[in-house]
Design a protein around this motif. Sequence first.
Motif, mmCIF file in Angstrom:
data_model
loop_
_atom_site.group_PDB
_atom_site.id
_atom_site.type_symbol
_atom_site.label_atom_id
_atom_site.label_comp_id
_atom_site.label_asym_id
_atom_site.label_seq_id
_atom_site.Cartn_x
_atom_site.Cartn_y
_atom_site.Cartn_z
ATOM 1 N N THR A 145 -37.489 188.685 104.305
ATOM 2 C CA THR A 145 -36.616 187.555 104.640
ATOM 3 C C THR A 145 -37.176 186.299 103.972
ATOM 4 O O THR A 145 -36.443 185.511 103.365
ATOM 5 C CB THR A 145 -36.552 187.351 106.171
ATOM 6 N N ILE A 175 -36.672 186.374 100.236
ATOM 7 C CA ILE A 175 -35.324 185.977 99.822
ATOM 8 C C ILE A 175 -35.161 184.463 99.928
ATOM 9 O O ILE A 175 -34.529 183.835 99.082
ATOM 10 C CB ILE A 175 -34.245 186.711 100.655
ATOM 11 N N SER A 220 -28.300 188.474 107.383
ATOM 12 C CA SER A 220 -27.625 188.360 106.095
ATOM 13 C C SER A 220 -28.124 189.377 105.085
ATOM 14 O O SER A 220 -27.612 189.441 103.972
ATOM 15 C CB SER A 220 -27.830 186.951 105.518
ATOM 16 N N TRP A 221 -29.154 190.149 105.443
ATOM 17 C CA TRP A 221 -29.617 191.148 104.470
ATOM 18 C C TRP A 221 -30.115 192.451 105.088
ATOM 19 O O TRP A 221 -30.487 193.383 104.381
ATOM 20 C CB TRP A 221 -30.705 190.539 103.582
ATOM 21 N N LEU A 235 -29.308 195.799 103.729
ATOM 22 C CA LEU A 235 -29.964 196.253 102.502
ATOM 23 C C LEU A 235 -31.274 196.964 102.833
ATOM 24 O O LEU A 235 -31.638 197.958 102.208
ATOM 25 C CB LEU A 235 -30.232 195.066 101.576
ATOM 26 N N TRP A 255 -25.297 185.725 100.694
ATOM 27 C CA TRP A 255 -26.588 186.263 100.230
ATOM 28 C C TRP A 255 -26.368 187.418 99.277
ATOM 29 O O TRP A 255 -27.060 187.560 98.276
ATOM 30 C CB TRP A 255 -27.450 186.695 101.422
ATOM 31 N N THR A 256 -25.401 188.260 99.610
ATOM 32 C CA THR A 256 -25.148 189.406 98.737
ATOM 33 C C THR A 256 -24.782 188.935 97.331
ATOM 34 O O THR A 256 -25.237 189.503 96.335
ATOM 35 C CB THR A 256 -24.020 190.277 99.330
ATOM 36 N N LEU A 280 -27.905 187.717 95.598
ATOM 37 C CA LEU A 280 -28.733 188.860 95.211
ATOM 38 C C LEU A 280 -28.086 189.640 94.072
ATOM 39 O O LEU A 280 -28.771 190.210 93.223
ATOM 40 C CB LEU A 280 -28.976 189.770 96.428
#
Length: 987
Positions: A137, A140, A626-627, A630, A673-674, A677
Amino acid sequence: MADRYEPASFEAKWRQRWSEADLFKTREEADRPKFYGLDFFPYPSGAGLSVGHCRNYVPTDVICRMKYMQGHNVLHPMGFDAFGLPAENEAIKRKRHPREMTAEYTATYRRQMDLIGISYDWSRSFASCDPDFMKWTEWIFELLYKRGLAYRRLASVNWDPIDKTVLADEEIIGGRAERSGAVVEKKFIPQWFFRITEYAQRLIDDLDTIAWPEGIKTQQRNWIGRSEGVQFTMRAVYMDEAQVRALKAAASTSSSAPAPSSDSGRLPELEELEREVRASHAAADVPASVSQKIAQLEGNLAKAAEKVNVTVPGGDAFESARAKIMMAGGLRPAERMPSFDVFTTRVDTVFGMTFCVLAPEHPLVETLLSMVPEDKKKAIREYQVQAKTLSAADRLVVTREKTGVFSGAYAINPVNEDLIPIWIADYVLTDYGTGAIMAVPAHDERDFEFAVKFGLEVKPVIKPTEEYLRKFTPPGEEFDYERELARYVAYPKQYDPVFVSKDSVCFNSGWINGLTFPEATKKVGEWMEGQGIGARKIQYKLRDWLISRQRYWGCPIPVLHREDGSMELVPEDKLPVLLPDVDNYEPGEDGQSPLAGIDFWVNTTDSQGRPAKRETDTMGGFADSSWYFLRFCDPHNQKQGWDPAKAAYWMPVDCYVGGAEHAVMHLLYARFWTKVLHDEGLVTVKEPFQRLENQGQVLALTPYRKPREGEKLDMGEEGILISFDEAKQLPEDQVLWRWARMSKSKGNVVTPEEAVEEYGADALRIYLLFVAPFNADVQWDNHGMEGGARFLSRVYKVVEDNRSAFDPAWASKIGTMEPDEATRKLRRATHQAIRNSTEHIDRFAFNTYISGLMIFVNTINDLVKSTQVIDAFRLALSEALSSLVLLLGPAAPHSSDELWSSLGGEGFSLHAPWPSFDAALAVEDTVTIAFQVNGKLRDTLDMPAASSKEDMEQAALASAKVQAFVSGQTVKKVIVVPGRLVNVVVG
RNA sequence: GCCCGGGUGGCGGAAUGGUAGACGCAGCGGACUUAAAAUCCGUUGGCCGCGAGGCCAUGCGGGUUCGAGUCCCGCCCCGGGUACCA
């Protein structure tokens, strides 16, 4: 097997076996399609799960189990969103460490999820507070920082002056702190933001590529709030009343409005550049490269102008006005006229501008204060204070009266040199657009209301439609458009609501008279661009994402502050920054995070070994969620947040399931976020969640009582919440039973343990699936689970009763048998059940999936009862039972496995292939045809499904009942829908 | 106010523009039982009719269509979201 359906006798056994066999471990075999099914990341509360939560998990489990049986590699993980205020508050209350507490609650959740047989791969589970997760986290965060998408600036927080602490929005009730009762104030402190606004357009555009409920997409579009308009500059001047009169007198004699500029509409700098270039070459042979260069520069300048939110200065739109004002004594030679920008989506109404409004916090207000006389100054200051101290509660009042104060200064309307009074009012928001507006009361409700209240001019400039004017014409009076129009122009304040339509033309508008909305917008926009005082612009409501929380229990922001005030990121090899293990995390002073008081943690060194302090704000929980999807793709990776190849395999989430209350925030942030990324090349997809489904809420009857005298009701409540015990004691007519969302605080929770104890896990699952459409709210009824249990017991019985007739080798023999009538019927029912179950699960129509299985069971029972079970029928029955047990698997996995093994099946039903259907066998051979006369049903007749149109028509006309309604009239037309109906039209 | 959902039997709900009410709950009648529970069978939108049958029915009013719960227009009510976004 027992004689009766007794879930208690086998459910636990199967769960044990699944666990021993590691049945739900994610399969990653080559050559299989993948399916990623995911539930929203739950926050593990101390209250544990209610059956309401199960409404989310069971359907996802159904579709995942079906996909697995259909041969997919299925990723079906579960993790926990552990950080956040509720956990922190509860930990403080119980004097425990949130990490420990979270671990306990997480274990409870897992136990409950296992209890109802959800097929999670627990080997991939994690909590957002795990150091392994935090590391990435933070990583990112650093990525966003490096990409210029994370920044720090002053922003307001909710400040409780009694507790001296920062409050989250949910800790404020009606403008007061929930705990201390203090009136919450605004306090400005530096905070971290993510620049989500940079992605606004992409976040709108890509909504078109995903299968989400339209309502959610609309909410996101509205939230992002794109609007197209024009931003332009106005100049301000202070004039006293005598000067204003003088100016107006002069204007009425000359009456010359500026003509629209006839030049190319380009920036003056460029005009000049081009002139120079042309002058230095022979007129005709300007090299192409130079022309190109000019065009390019032009583009760059325009872009730059847009980016810095400032229109290109210069031009002479104000020069003529300036000269006149000077003559009237309003300006000394060389005196500056301060400028300010306004944004409007209705530049076509610019000729109708009769005043301007600045937000109280607008920077120009300060400038104006130095220009205006003392009495005005005092009034403005007072108004600013009033606006600032307006409590959150007052702001919420729906029909708040408009307030404002005249600044004493004027602006020049660039299109016609009109002198426009500048007002200051809080109905203009500081942080949207430019914080200043041109007010056109004739065509804007809010401006109209303001104009009426403060006696300002209203000047119509959009020609109203006849329909609009008719509404204001006294009844009985003959309508004459021209006369009504004249009346409208003379008394516009009598016309409320105002005319806002864009489907009309300009009038009373100088050089844009007669133009439509798009024409006028274009012409004025181009003119302003040409004058260098404005530009067409796209504006978004979306604000940057405030990520800072002045809290202990969140993921640290990995930033170091050096003594000189500069910042650096914590080096990657030093991640994660962990939270210090301390007993007390009391709030810091002046709105700082509790972490600020923990010296040994805060004080550290930067990469050069110089003293530095850690950033003490933590990230809000939306960062984690938000991730996390993944991380599930590659949860144990120590070197990366995830292996891009693994994310490329599993992403996107094929089916994402959760409540509609996260429609905007979580889903928008995760999408953002996606995309970042994706831009970094770490994920292949641009959108994380291909399909989204929202389950309805589970409501339970909850007792309230009428308020007694002097008691106040909470917002949105119809009565005072009381306990179930209290409800029993009160007389019946005093208790109000209302459907309310299950929650611990309402005391209306039914736990999965209670439900499973009484009816079994499968009955609970069946009930949840069957009771209502997936996305509809459910009114919980304990009794309803009986229906589920009854159905399962019928399944159990039909399998048990016919077990002796079951032929395990039916599949290899069934193709060669000679089917009789009953056999054909049974096979048809089987193949229809397979077809329907598959379709309904895919469509998230779980209630009809279950009802289809009920119909199937009823049909088997009926046929078995009326048929001798021999030969062909025995094979069809075997097929039916085997299919039934497998189709039941996703919904009722325990019962399915119990019956599957009872039929001699190997291993687990999950490992059996999902039954496939033969469309030819599923087709009905006889159908009931409806005979209608003029669309009304008069008779029905069973006919072969393949009957020709002619046969159907003949049969219909031959029907006595049809004849009774046809006789004596002429048949005009006969409509024949094959396999459905015949409609005889007479008349 | 605006934006999304949604209004169908006593109840939860079915229904690619094609027989409204599948499936279930509750009710009623019956079987089994000494009795009850459980289970099984039958029945159940309203009105009129002895009956055959007819009429009325998907929030209200219009419209399109051979045919509308479904499509279009205008309202009403309920639930959710949002809040002066220029």
